[in-house]
Design an enzyme around this catalytic site. Structure first.
Site, mmCIF file in Angstrom:
data_model
loop_
_atom_site.group_PDB
_atom_site.id
_atom_site.type_symbol
_atom_site.label_atom_id
_atom_site.label_comp_id
_atom_site.label_asym_id
_atom_site.label_seq_id
_atom_site.Cartn_x
_atom_site.Cartn_y
_atom_site.Cartn_z
ATOM 1 N N PHE A 66 0.824 -1.217 0.000
ATOM 2 C CA PHE A 66 0.000 0.000 0.000
ATOM 3 C C PHE A 66 0.860 1.271 0.000
ATOM 4 O O PHE A 66 0.338 2.381 0.087
ATOM 5 C CB PHE A 66 -1.004 -0.012 1.156
ATOM 6 C CG PHE A 66 -2.186 -0.949 0.934
ATOM 7 C CD1 PHE A 66 -2.433 -1.520 -0.315
ATOM 8 C CD2 PHE A 66 -3.059 -1.256 1.970
ATOM 9 C CE1 PHE A 66 -3.518 -2.382 -0.517
ATOM 10 C CE2 PHE A 66 -4.145 -2.107 1.783
ATOM 11 C CZ PHE A 66 -4.377 -2.675 0.540
ATOM 12 N N ARG A 67 2.188 1.126 -0.067
ATOM 13 C CA ARG A 67 3.108 2.205 -0.474
ATOM 14 C C ARG A 67 3.276 3.367 0.492
ATOM 15 O O ARG A 67 3.891 4.359 0.123
ATOM 16 C CB ARG A 67 2.687 2.780 -1.836
ATOM 17 C CG ARG A 67 2.467 1.757 -2.946
ATOM 18 C CD ARG A 67 3.708 1.003 -3.260
ATOM 19 N NE ARG A 67 3.620 0.279 -4.528
ATOM 20 C CZ ARG A 67 4.399 -0.757 -4.822
ATOM 21 N NH1 ARG A 67 5.299 -1.205 -3.951
ATOM 22 N NH2 ARG A 67 4.312 -1.357 -5.984
ATOM 23 N N ASN A 97 8.417 -2.959 1.855
ATOM 24 C CA ASN A 97 9.282 -2.213 0.927
ATOM 25 C C ASN A 97 8.723 -0.825 0.608
ATOM 26 O O ASN A 97 8.537 -0.463 -0.537
ATOM 27 C CB ASN A 97 9.538 -3.018 -0.356
ATOM 28 C CG ASN A 97 8.262 -3.436 -1.066
ATOM 29 O OD1 ASN A 97 7.198 -3.510 -0.454
ATOM 30 N ND2 ASN A 97 8.347 -3.698 -2.349
ATOM 31 N N HIS A 182 10.155 -13.963 -0.542
ATOM 32 C CA HIS A 182 10.193 -13.738 -1.994
ATOM 33 C C HIS A 182 11.364 -14.556 -2.515
ATOM 34 O O HIS A 182 12.529 -14.221 -2.268
ATOM 35 C CB HIS A 182 10.384 -12.248 -2.296
ATOM 36 C CG HIS A 182 10.431 -11.942 -3.758
ATOM 37 N ND1 HIS A 182 9.534 -11.099 -4.371
ATOM 38 C CD2 HIS A 182 11.256 -12.372 -4.744
ATOM 39 C CE1 HIS A 182 9.806 -11.028 -5.661
ATOM 40 N NE2 HIS A 182 10.853 -11.792 -5.915
ATOM 41 N N ASP A 309 -0.719 -9.798 -3.872
ATOM 42 C CA ASP A 309 0.508 -9.049 -4.168
ATOM 43 C C ASP A 309 0.152 -7.735 -4.870
ATOM 44 O O ASP A 309 0.821 -7.317 -5.814
ATOM 45 C CB ASP A 309 1.483 -9.881 -5.017
ATOM 46 C CG ASP A 309 2.878 -9.254 -5.060
ATOM 47 O OD1 ASP A 309 3.139 -8.308 -4.297
ATOM 48 O OD2 ASP A 309 3.704 -9.718 -5.872
ATOM 49 N N HIS A 313 1.747 0.710 -9.451
ATOM 50 C CA HIS A 313 2.654 1.757 -9.949
ATOM 51 C C HIS A 313 1.800 2.618 -10.867
ATOM 52 O O HIS A 313 0.773 2.162 -11.369
ATOM 53 C CB HIS A 313 3.812 1.137 -10.735
ATOM 54 C CG HIS A 313 4.665 0.213 -9.929
ATOM 55 N ND1 HIS A 313 5.601 0.653 -9.018
ATOM 56 C CD2 HIS A 313 4.719 -1.141 -9.882
ATOM 57 C CE1 HIS A 313 6.197 -0.389 -8.457
ATOM 58 N NE2 HIS A 313 5.679 -1.497 -8.958
#
Ligand code: DOR
Length: 443
Positions: A66-67, A97, A182, A309, A313
């Site tokens: 969710f950035r 990340n 991952h 996942d 972007h």
């Protein structure tokens, strides 16, 4: 924390882990009180009429990006979690990340603070493993709101990476909870990117990050699991070869695994020809042989769960020439519609959706309060209208990404109402009330 709501969901077909049944659902104080044909809830209780609808337990998506913080132009916790509840996902676990990455208790605390009052679904956040924090993770993973530890064996979006066996082993020996991995081999990835010609296009993505990258990492990982006896969850399986390996090594509950809808519903080379970099993700979507093997493994239980996942972007970012185009596909809102289409197409049953989107995540990570259909568990439900058979439309989707490779796909049902702990939180394509997600609890 306030008492949850009372609700009577009347007249629907309830889908749990067995065959669907006509039943009413009574939620009291936010928790399931009873489920059955002849319920007698008290007069005056709020009623949702589910006649003609399917009633599924709320989905758990154990892998989303969710950035926030740092990359909010792609998504944030509010927009991502709105997309989640619109798609019937009532719980999510978010990946580390971000910028900065979630690699300390302070960064985890910051995300929990941001989610409070803004997350529309229940939430937890992963801690990212690094060489620097490896020995502390065992202590930190016990924090409230921590989804567990995420380890990137190969580079993907962001710079989290633990590539060598010795450091991976340190991570696995630090703590007890299941580690999410991952699994792509960094050394082979580096070689393959270096060998790539100047005119490579996204069509080559499955060859650049080839079967060998995935298989080599998963083989190394299983060796380390056997050595350390630490349980792991292999994220986004992408190859028939890994499925065969996992069956053959048969490490039981030590290894659970996940597949994304993209690996089940897109196939190379068509998806790259049609969508270009919008179908680019890591590990890549591969050809039909892999898709068939992944579907079969999901049906037979080798693959235990689905994670979207969700990795948005912007359209502009995706328009950069390969390999600069970033990897990742949005998907938290389309899990359930895609799986409903799979039930129409006959390779999945409705009750399988409950197994792979609720039971499977619980089996992997041990969420408390979310057991499907069990009295006393949270009253999280999604009502699906099976009669919505229309093309999937972009203006239904809430992600900031603004695109979906599934746009135009013919649906076989759509989530229409989402209920979180007895409260209707999403209806008529809109959030109802204020976001009311809470921190997930673990057993
Ligand atoms: O395609 C991907 N996108 N794979 C990942 O592992 C990360 C994700 C992202 O964060 O964009």
């Amino acid at each position: 924390m306030g008492r949850g709501s009372d609700l009577w969901i009347r007249g629907g077909e309830v889908v749990l882990e067995g065959a669907g049944q006509r039943a009413d659902v009574w939620v009291e104080g936010g928790r399931l009180r009873a489920l059955g044909a002849d319920l007698e809830p008290p007069a005056g209780i709020p009623v949702v009429d589910a006649t003609g609808l399917l009633v599924f337990p709320g989905l758990i998506d154990p892998q989303v990006h969710f950035r926030e913080p740092g990359l909010e132009h792609k998504e944030d916790i509010a927009s991502g979690s709105l997309a989640a509840i619109a798609g019937g996902v009532t719980s999510f676990c978010e990946m580390p990340n971000t910028r900065p990455p979630t690699t300390s208790p302070e960064a985890l605390e910051d995300k929990l603070h941001r989610a409070d009052g803004r997350a529309a679904a229940d939430y937890a956040f992963f801690l990212g493993a690094t060489a620097e924090n490896a020995d502390r993770l065992g202590e930190w993973e016990q924090a409230e709101g921590c989804a567990g530890v995420k380890l990137f064996m190969g580079s993907s979006t962001g710079n989290l990476l633990v590539a060598d066996d010795a450091t991976i082993e340190r991570v696995l020996r630090s703590g007890t909870r299941r580690v999410a991995v991952h699994s792509e081999d960094e050394e082979r990835l580096k070689q393959r990117y270096a060998a790539m010609g100047p005119n490579a296009s996204v069509l080559q993505h499955p060859e650049v990050r080839d079967v060998g990258c995935a298989l080599r990492a998963t083989t190394r990982l299983l060796d380390l699991v056997e050595k350390t006896q630490r349980p792991v969850h292999v994220l986004h399986l992408s190859t028939a070869e890994e499925v065969a390996l996992i069956r053959e090594r048969d490490l039981g509950q030590l290894v659970t695994c996940e597949v994304t809808p993209n690996h089940l519903f897109l196939e190379a080379p068509d998806c790259y020809e049609q969508f270009g970099a919008r179908a680019q993700m890591n590990p890549p979507v591969r050809d039909r042989r892999h898709q068939d093997a992944l579907r079969e493994a999901l049906v037979d239980g080798t693959i235990t769960c689905i994670g979207s996942d969700h990795a948005p972007h912007t359209i502009d970012e995706k328009a950069q020439p390969y390999p600069k185009s970033p990897s990742g596909i949005p998907g938290v809102q389309t899990i359930l519609p895609l799986l409903l289409a799979a039930t129409r197409d006959g390779w999945l049953r409705r009750q399988d959706i409950v197994r792979i989107c609720v039971r499977g995540p619980i089996l992997a990570y041990g969420y408390a309060d979310k057991e499907p259909g069990v009295v006393g568990s949270d009253g999280d439900f999604v009502l699906v209208d099976p009669n919505i058979q229309e093309p999937l439309q972009l203006d239904w989707l809430h992600s900031r990404a603004g695109y979906s490779p599934y746009e135009g796909m013919m649906l076989a049902g759509w989530p229409v109402t989402t209920i979180l702990r007895g409260t209707v939180v999403y209806e008529d394509h809109a959030l109802v009330g204020e976001p009311s997600g809470r921190m997930l609890r673990y057993r």
